[in-house]
Design an enzyme around this catalytic site. Structure first.
Site, PDB file in Angstrom:
ATOM      1  CG  ASP A   1      -2.263   0.607   0.993  1.00 40.81           C
ATOM      2  OD1 ASP A   1      -2.300   1.839   0.850  1.00 40.81           O
ATOM      3  OD2 ASP A   1      -3.272  -0.116   0.952  1.00 40.81           O
TER       4      ASP A   1
ATOM      5  CG  HIS B   1      -5.258   3.928   1.276  1.00 41.58           C
ATOM      6  ND1 HIS B   1      -4.842   2.645   0.971  1.00 41.58           N
ATOM      7  CD2 HIS B   1      -6.548   4.005   0.881  1.00 41.58           C
ATOM      8  CE1 HIS B   1      -5.832   1.980   0.417  1.00 41.58           C
ATOM      9  NE2 HIS B   1      -6.881   2.775   0.339  1.00 41.58           N
TER      10      HIS B   1
ATOM     11  CB  SER C   1      -9.350   0.876  -0.114  1.00 42.18           C
ATOM     12  OG  SER C   1      -8.440   1.015  -1.155  1.00 42.18           O
TER      13      SER C   1
END
Length: 806
Positions: free
Chosen positions: A189, A233, A534
């Protein structure tokens, strides 16, 4: 795209094709019209623009098999042999290609290297005998929704993971002693803030690797990085998998490894993603999560291939399905992988509200918040404050404490408008449309209760406020109790070429609160709400870690099939079962999987296309049933399909001894006289002792599939001032391709070009900025629409943002 806009654009096509019949010349020139004969020597994906000298990075796959591929084939392979094969290939490439430079090298789950070279040298690269295929180095981004005014649910701060993790059965698994302990989960990620108090105990001395900065500190991009925006994220994803503090992830005792492959702004490319997958396998990961993707619906991009081979190495790869729904064929790589578990997003059960206030007939609830907040607003007289477009500057100098903000749609996302209103003290928001008609979006999860109005009603309301009529009373009532729903934004399948059903499974992905870095030195660790596939994917990655701890002997195929077999079928707000390509096998339930003593594989199946023009066509598939119990079992099977002219048959009963495996054959027959062209769904239902063991989603396509003929378009500045490059993606080519230009009000300006018989994949066109082959566009901002037709079907796509003409 807005439905009203679509209708408008379709009307414009009538004008467009009327105009086009009188135009003999076109100003845009395809960047790649003819292919060198050498192209046949190696397969090229993406139809990369090979006429320019522009430096381009590609992924080169060699004929020499990777460690994983050779192992799967039962062949001998070694790192030393692969190194020698790469050296030999690189030497040949160096002689054939001018100004080429090799970057990353791969051997574990992909055999080859990434390389930067002038694009017009690629034909020479393809002619090197050692080269099997060349892939574009596509851009991947995080699969969560952020800073985009789109007609789907977006980020909000409300329901926490203490709702979503228990909802899929995490707490029940913990009670049985399964918390993911001893399992390594790789988070591929944007990096992870591994010093966050909720994550610190999940990391050992070795944190992973940073492929953006090439070091061993795979943290998030900080504020102030000149290359782009700060990120959070990966930390959010990691928290959903395994946080163990204020927030509990699905597998709180799992060990985490972070691989930073997406850099500033949450963007990265194929060469780093593959490198992250390789390193995760080499580092002994049991599970890997990739909450990232692109919009290209193809099973054969390099990343999808790498994930398939990672699965063959015993590492369960879990990936997000994409956020381009609700239309079909919107799944993107790596969610298109044949083997990896692709995850769609759902929203937890909630009450749907209706609102009445004043004489505004178009009034509806746009977003939901905590039910107590909705109830508190019911029958309460409140003051309305007009606040422009809801941008931060529109609230400056205004007191919104305990009041309702009235804003117009446009410029920024709905969620940002709500966040700005909340920061200003507002307890609610009214947003009205910026073009005629109502806002069609339904956006659950705003940070304040939000109502929506049509443009006409909104303008009337603003006029009333300006006249001093600033009071309003809302009547809010529960109109419907909704069960778990598939999020509108969640991408749908099937996958091009393989025609596979995607997603494989679904999990909560709306308004998930998890760990984030705040990028504030005084208070560096916090929590934030995000949504997207996600956020759904790490729920499944955590679930797999728990299942793998409980079932250490299960193979990756058994884990994938079992979690699909035991999923809960989802229904929409009207009580209709969602299509297979919307929900996959359904919503995951960990405890059901742990209790399963029968596994049916594969967990879903596509019979592909039936293209015969006359007569009947039959196909079959063999399903494996594993009896993992200690007693003999008898299984009953039923087969169904939902279309006329399609009949099913197969094994009706299988008796399997304890801890043994049996097989069943399922056949489908298509009568071309009775079956109309289209995509059809079926189900293989397996029962034992009166209990349903599994419902296997199946699919087939009669005649030419209805995939989109064009899926993306982008306009960028050309190499010469005043010129532009148009990039578009054609999944299977186009017999006719046209580019239309519209102003910011979506008034039709003219055509940029018309083309015939274009190849599949990415296509590039140079455009001189003229419309209808005659006049230059005036300075301003414009949208471009790509229209493509192929094999009797057509589709269209608009640029995501306007391009500027100076």
């Amino acid at each position: 795209m807005k439905n009203g806009m679509i209708r408008f654009l379709l009307l414009s096509f009538v004008l467009f094709f009327t105009l086009s019949t009188s135009i003999t010349g076109v100003q845009a020139v395809p960047a790649s019209k003819e292919k060198s004969p050498d192209l046949e020597k190696a397969e090229v994906f993406g139809d990369i623009d090979m006429t320019t000298k522009k430096q381009t990075t590609v992924i080169v796959e060699l004929k020499e098999k990777s460690l994983a591929e050779a192992k799967d084939a039962g062949e001998s392979q070694s790192k030393n042999k692969l190194k020698n094969a790469r050296s030999k290939a690189k030497s040949k490439v160096a002689k054939a290609v001018k100004n080429g430079k090799v970057h990353r090298e791969y051997e574990q789950v992909f055999s080859g290297f990434s390389m930067k070279l002038p694009a017009n040298e690629i034909p020479k690269l393809l002619a090197v005998e050692d080269v099997k295929a060349v892939y574009p180095n596509v851009t991947y981004t995080t699969d969560h929704l952020k800073k985009k005014d789109i007609t789907i649910a977006q980020d909000a701060i409300s329901p926490q993971m203490d709702e979503s993790a228990p909802y899929i059965g995490a707490n029940d698994a913990w009670d049985l002693g399964y918390t993911g302990k001893g399992m390594k989960v790789a988070v591929i990620d944007t990096g992870v803030e591994y010093n966050h108090p909720d994550l610190k105990k999940n990391f050992g001395p070795y944190k992973g690797y940073d492929f953006v900065d090439n070091d061993y500190t795979p943290k998030e991009t900080p504020v102030g990085d000149p290359r782009g925006e700060a990120t959070d994220h990966g930390t959010h994803v990691a928290g959903t998998v395994a946080a163990n503090g204020t927030i509990k992830g699905v597998a709180p005792d799992a060990t985490l490894l972070a691989y930073r492959v997406l850099g500033p702004g949450g963007s990265g490319t194929t060469e780093n993603v593959i490198a992250g997958v390789e390193r995760a396998v080499q580092d002994g990961a049991d599970v890997m999560n990739l909450s990232l993707g692109d919009t290209v619906n193809s099973p054969d991009w390099a990343t999808s291939t790498a994930l398939d081979w990672a699965m063959s190495e015993g590492v369960v790869a879990v990936t997000s399905n994409g956020n381009s729904g609700p239309n079909g064929w919107t799944v993107g790589s790596p969610g298109t992988s044949r083997e990896a578990i692709s995850v769609g997003a759902t929203q937890l059960p909630l009450n749907e509200y209706a609102v009445t206030f004043g004489s505004f007939a178009s009034a509806k609830v746009l977003g939901y918040d905590k039910e107590n907040d909705m109830k508190a607003l019911n029958h309460k007289e409140v003051e309305l404050v007009e606040a422009g477009l809801g941008e931060a500057k529109d609230f400056e100098g205004k007191d919104l404490t305990g009041k309702i903000a009235v804003v117009k749609r446009g410029n920024i996302a709905f969620v940002e408008k709500a966040d700005n209103a909340k920061k200003a003290g507002a307890i609610g928001m009214i947003v009205y449309n910026n073009y005629a008609g109502e806002i069609e979006a339904n956006v659950p999860g705003m940070s304040v209760p939000t109502m929506k109005l049509s443009l006409e009603d909104g303008e009337t309301l603003v006029k009333n406020i300006q006249k001093g009529d600033t009071k309003a009373t809302f009547e809010l009532t529960v109109s419907k109790a909704l069960g778990e729903q598939v999020a509108d934004f969640s991408s749908r399948g099937p996958v091009m070429d393989t025609w596979m059903i995607k997603p494989d499974i679904s999990a909560p992905g709306v308004n998930i609160v998890s760990t984030i870095p705040t990028h504030d030195s005084d208070n560096p660790y916090g929590y934030g709400s995000k949504q997207g596939t996600s956020m759904a994917s790490p729920h499944i990655a955590g679930a797999v870690a728990v299942i793998k701890q409980a079932k250490p002997k299960w193979s990756v195929e058994q884990i994938k099939s079992a979690i699909m077999n035991t999923a809960v079928t989802l229904k929409d707000g009207d009580g209709k079962v969602y299509p297979h390509n919307t929900q996959g096998a359904g919503s995951a339930r960990i405890i059901n999987t742990l209790k399963a003593d029968s596994i049916v594989s594969p967990g879903s199946y596509s019979y592909g296309t039936f293209l015969k023009e006359k007569g009947k066509e039959t196909k079959k598939e063999t399903f494996t049933i594993e009896n993992q119990s200690s007693i003999r079992k008898s299984y009953q099977l039923e087969y169904s399909f939902n279309g006329n002219g399609i009949t099913t048959s197969g094994t009706s009963r299988v008796v399997i001894p304890a801890r043994q495996t049996g097989k069943a054959v399922a056949k489908v027959n298509v009568d071309t006289k009775k079956a109309k062209a289209g995509t059809y769904e079926g189900t293989v239902t397996v029962r034992e002792g009166g209990k349903t063991v599994a419902k296997i989603p199946t699919l087939l396509i009669v005649k030419e599939p209805d995939y989109p003929r064009v899926t993306s378009i982008d306009v960028s500045e050309g190499s010469v001032q005043g010129t532009y490059e148009i990039e578009t993606y054609l999944p299977a080519g186009a017999e006719e391709l046209a580019f239309l230009v519209y102003d910011q009000n979506f008034e039709f300006m003219g055509q940029a070009g018309i083309y015939k018989n274009q190849d599949k994949g990415y296509q590039y066109f140079d455009w001189d900025g003229k419309i209808n082959g005659e006049s230059k566009l005036p300075a301003g901002e414009y949208y471009m629409l790509a229209y493509a037709a192929n094999k009797g079907k057509s589709s269209q796509v608009l640029t995501q943002k306007p391009f500027t003409v100076e």
